[in-house]
Design a protein around this motif. Structure first.
Motif, PDB file in Angstrom:
ATOM      1  N   ARG A  57       0.832  -1.208   0.000  1.00 48.12           N
ATOM      2  CA  ARG A  57       0.000   0.000   0.000  1.00 48.12           C
ATOM      3  C   ARG A  57       0.870   1.263   0.000  1.00 48.12           C
ATOM      4  NH1 ARG A  57      -2.759  -1.387   4.044  1.00 48.12           N
ATOM      5  NH2 ARG A  57      -4.438  -2.386   2.879  1.00 48.12           N
ATOM      6  N   ARG A  58       1.918   1.256   0.788  1.00 46.29           N
ATOM      7  CA  ARG A  58       2.788   2.437   0.853  1.00 46.29           C
ATOM      8  C   ARG A  58       3.551   2.622  -0.469  1.00 46.29           C
ATOM      9  NH1 ARG A  58       4.174   5.565   5.249  1.00 46.29           N
ATOM     10  NH2 ARG A  58       5.744   7.110   4.699  1.00 46.29           N
ATOM     11  N   LEU A  59       4.031   1.524  -1.040  1.00 40.44           N
ATOM     12  CA  LEU A  59       4.741   1.615  -2.317  1.00 40.44           C
ATOM     13  C   LEU A  59       3.831   2.095  -3.434  1.00 40.44           C
ATOM     14  CD1 LEU A  59       6.979  -1.598  -2.370  1.00 40.44           C
ATOM     15  CD2 LEU A  59       7.790   0.772  -2.458  1.00 40.44           C
ATOM     16  N   ALA A  60       2.592   1.605  -3.434  1.00 37.91           N
ATOM     17  CA  ALA A  60       1.651   2.023  -4.467  1.00 37.91           C
ATOM     18  C   ALA A  60       1.416   3.527  -4.402  1.00 37.91           C
ATOM     19  CB  ALA A  60       0.334   1.260  -4.320  1.00 37.91           C
ATOM     20  N   ARG A  61       1.322   4.048  -3.186  1.00 33.39           N
ATOM     21  CA  ARG A  61       1.154   5.491  -3.039  1.00 33.39           C
ATOM     22  C   ARG A  61       2.426   6.238  -3.446  1.00 33.39           C
ATOM     23  NH1 ARG A  61      -2.026   4.314   2.052  1.00 33.39           N
ATOM     24  NH2 ARG A  61      -4.204   4.785   1.523  1.00 33.39           N
ATOM     25  N   ALA A  62       3.583   5.704  -3.027  1.00 35.71           N
ATOM     26  CA  ALA A  62       4.853   6.378  -3.322  1.00 35.71           C
ATOM     27  C   ALA A  62       5.144   6.421  -4.810  1.00 35.71           C
ATOM     28  CB  ALA A  62       5.992   5.677  -2.576  1.00 35.71           C
ATOM     29  N   THR A  63       4.678   5.421  -5.535  1.00 41.81           N
ATOM     30  CA  THR A  63       4.919   5.369  -6.985  1.00 41.81           C
ATOM     31  C   THR A  63       3.726   5.869  -7.788  1.00 41.81           C
ATOM     32  OG1 THR A  63       4.157   3.076  -7.079  1.00 41.81           O
ATOM     33  CG2 THR A  63       6.520   3.431  -6.768  1.00 41.81           C
ATOM     34  N   GLN A  64       2.728   6.384  -7.095  1.00 42.04           N
ATOM     35  CA  GLN A  64       1.528   6.938  -7.742  1.00 42.04           C
ATOM     36  C   GLN A  64       0.856   5.914  -8.653  1.00 42.04           C
ATOM     37  OE1 GLN A  64       2.811  10.703  -9.582  1.00 42.04           O
ATOM     38  NE2 GLN A  64       4.448  10.748  -8.057  1.00 42.04           N
ATOM     39  N   GLY A  65       1.021   4.635  -8.300  1.00 41.85           N
ATOM     40  CA  GLY A  65       0.406   3.565  -9.077  1.00 41.85           C
ATOM     41  C   GLY A  65       1.009   3.351 -10.446  1.00 41.85           C
ATOM     42  N   GLN A  66       2.175   3.963 -10.707  1.00 40.31           N
ATOM     43  CA  GLN A  66       2.763   3.905 -12.038  1.00 40.31           C
ATOM     44  C   GLN A  66       3.775   2.768 -12.207  1.00 40.31           C
ATOM     45  OE1 GLN A  66       4.156   7.725 -13.545  1.00 40.31           O
ATOM     46  NE2 GLN A  66       2.811   8.800 -12.118  1.00 40.31           N
ATOM     47  N   VAL A  67       4.182   2.129 -11.115  1.00 50.52           N
ATOM     48  CA  VAL A  67       5.170   1.056 -11.175  1.00 50.52           C
ATOM     49  C   VAL A  67       4.507  -0.237 -10.694  1.00 50.52           C
ATOM     50  CG1 VAL A  67       7.409   0.245 -10.346  1.00 50.52           C
ATOM     51  CG2 VAL A  67       7.035   2.689 -10.752  1.00 50.52           C
ATOM     52  N   PRO A  68       4.424  -1.251 -11.541  1.00 52.63           N
ATOM     53  CA  PRO A  68       3.761  -2.498 -11.127  1.00 52.63           C
ATOM     54  C   PRO A  68       4.435  -3.118  -9.911  1.00 52.63           C
ATOM     55  CG  PRO A  68       4.072  -2.449 -13.514  1.00 52.63           C
ATOM     56  CD  PRO A  68       4.852  -1.296 -12.958  1.00 52.63           C
ATOM     57  N   ILE A  69       3.613  -3.699  -9.044  1.00 49.70           N
ATOM     58  CA  ILE A  69       4.078  -4.324  -7.814  1.00 49.70           C
ATOM     59  C   ILE A  69       3.639  -5.779  -7.796  1.00 49.70           C
ATOM     60  CG2 ILE A  69       3.888  -4.331  -5.285  1.00 49.70           C
ATOM     61  CD1 ILE A  69       3.274  -1.292  -5.490  1.00 49.70           C
ATOM     62  N   ILE A  70       4.553  -6.664  -7.412  1.00 52.39           N
ATOM     63  CA  ILE A  70       4.211  -8.052  -7.120  1.00 52.39           C
ATOM     64  C   ILE A  70       4.159  -8.183  -5.606  1.00 52.39           C
ATOM     65  CG2 ILE A  70       4.893 -10.472  -7.295  1.00 52.39           C
ATOM     66  CD1 ILE A  70       6.314  -9.843  -9.881  1.00 52.39           C
ATOM     67  N   GLY A  71       3.022  -8.609  -5.087  1.00 48.01           N
ATOM     68  CA  GLY A  71       2.839  -8.743  -3.654  1.00 48.01           C
ATOM     69  C   GLY A  71       3.093 -10.164  -3.194  1.00 48.01           C
ATOM     70  N   VAL A  72       3.888 -10.302  -2.154  1.00 47.87           N
ATOM     71  CA  VAL A  72       4.201 -11.631  -1.628  1.00 47.87           C
ATOM     72  C   VAL A  72       4.385 -11.531  -0.115  1.00 47.87           C
ATOM     73  CG1 VAL A  72       6.634 -11.274  -2.212  1.00 47.87           C
ATOM     74  CG2 VAL A  72       5.829 -13.578  -1.756  1.00 47.87           C
TER      75      VAL A  72
END
Length: 369
Positions: free
Chosen positions: A292-307
């Motif tokens: 959640r914090r990374l998604a906000r920090a990257t403004q949703g522009q960088v794909p994230i794999i959650g594990v």
């Protein structure tokens, strides 16, 4: 169901011995077209609502096998047949190394967790490349999780990641720079600003060079981070992930994997005085918060794999709603068995229907709205 019947016998074995036997069984099953067909018949569940393109790659479903399970690329065909939408092999080091002394793998059954201090045991990139070269038409993307050898000084770490990438480039669909294992001394220091930007620049420069040599596009290069970073460090990584390459051809970091194992023992119901990284259910909420914090920090522009702590469809869905495009498990496979991918996909479809969503991508970052 059958796994749950036999699991007590499996869990009476030493954890690393049980893992080695599982990899051997999957390796043998994966080499036989009949056994692969039987697995697909039993575990097949693909649905257009779960398929998506991320990093320019098509994923038949969002659930992957995390790095650490199939370190030397022995079980890729079988894992694909079991229904995983992608498989990340490794961590692979440039040169072979045995890892840390045994015992180095411990189950915490009451917490559905594992502590490991394996330390990147690896056959080495050349051996893994030869095995990957024999694979054909896997129908799922294969990720290359790269690490440095234990005896390589931190100031020379970039050369190890580049060397491993050079050896494996032709055989993978994306690459991962793993700087977040707690079991290689000093490795997590590479997540700091002093090292990380230079490391990623070196890897991406090699990636561009290799792409020209092999006449194929550069691999998406992802960064795998620890769940124990301070909030300001997470934000700094997010900012770095938005930066572009010097020639403007792309981003310095094409995606993020959140997260690796944790050094924290918070939330455990049983004490186990063993060093190493903790994975499984106790990590679930911590990793989701990091996503959640990374998604906000990257403004949703960088794909994230959650594990981290995924054992069912709701666990996976929570990470997607927090901002992940894809998810991975490892410990969940140990506790839930080979049917886990099929079950999670079935549960994801039910959750989409419950929420009135037509596609898994519509659920991404819903909790951030």
């Amino acid at each position: 169901m059958f796994y749950q019947i036999f699991k007590p016998a499996v869990f009476r074995l030493d954890p690393e011995r049980a893992h080695d036997l599982a990899i051997l069984a999957l390796e043998k099953a994966g080499t036989c077209s009949i056994s692969r067909g039987m697995m697909r018949t039993q575990f097949y569940l693909e649905d257009a609502r779960l398929s998506q393109t991320v990093f320019g790659l098509r994923f038949p479903n969002p659930l992957g096998m995390a790095a650490g399970f199939d370190k030397n690329a022995r079980a890729v065909p079988a894992l694909a047949a079991l229904g995983f939408g992608f498989v990340e092999i490794g961590t692979v080091t440039p040169r072979p190394q045995p890892g840390n002394p045994a015992p180095r793998l411990f189950r915490l059954e009451a917490d559905r967790a594992i502590i490991n201090r394996l330390g990147f045991p690896s056959e080495g990139a050349p051996a893994v490349a030869r095995r990957l070269a024999r694979l054909r038409d896997q129908q799922v993307p294969v990720g290359l999780n790269l690490g440095k050898n234990k005896d390589t000084p931190l100031e020379e770490a970039a050369s190890d990641y580049v060397s491993a990438l050079e050896t494996l480039f032709a055989y993978g669909d994306y690459a991962v720079v793993n700087v977040s294992s707690p079991n290689t001394p000093g490795l997590r220091l590479l997540q700091g600003a002093d090292y990380l930007k230079g490391l990623m620049q070196a890897v991406q420069a090699a990636n561009q060079r290799l792409a020209a040599t092999h006449a194929r596009p550069p691999l998406p290069v992802l960064l795998k981070i620890a769940p124990d970073l301070a909030s300001e460090d997470v934000d700094a990584i997010g900012e770095l992930a938005l930066s572009t390459l010097a020639d403007g051809s792309g981003r310095l970091i094409d995606g993020l994997i959140a997260t690796n194992t944790t050094l924290s023992r918070e939330g455990l119901s049983q004490a186990l005085d063993e060093a190493g990284g903790l994975s499984g259910q106790p990590l679930r909420q911590r990793s989701t918060e990091m996503i959640r914090r990374l998604a906000r920090a990257t403004q949703g522009q960088v794909p994230i794999i959650g594990v981290g702590g995924i054992a069912n469809g709701q666990d996976a869905y929570d990470k997607i709603r927090a901002g992940a495009s894809l998810v991975q498990l490892y410990t969940g496979f140990i506790y839930e068995g080979p049917e886990v991918a099929h079950r999670i996909k079935r549960e994801l479809l039910k959750l989409l229907k419950r929420d009135g969503l037509g596609h898994i991508s519509e659920a991404r970052a819903q909790d951030l709205a």
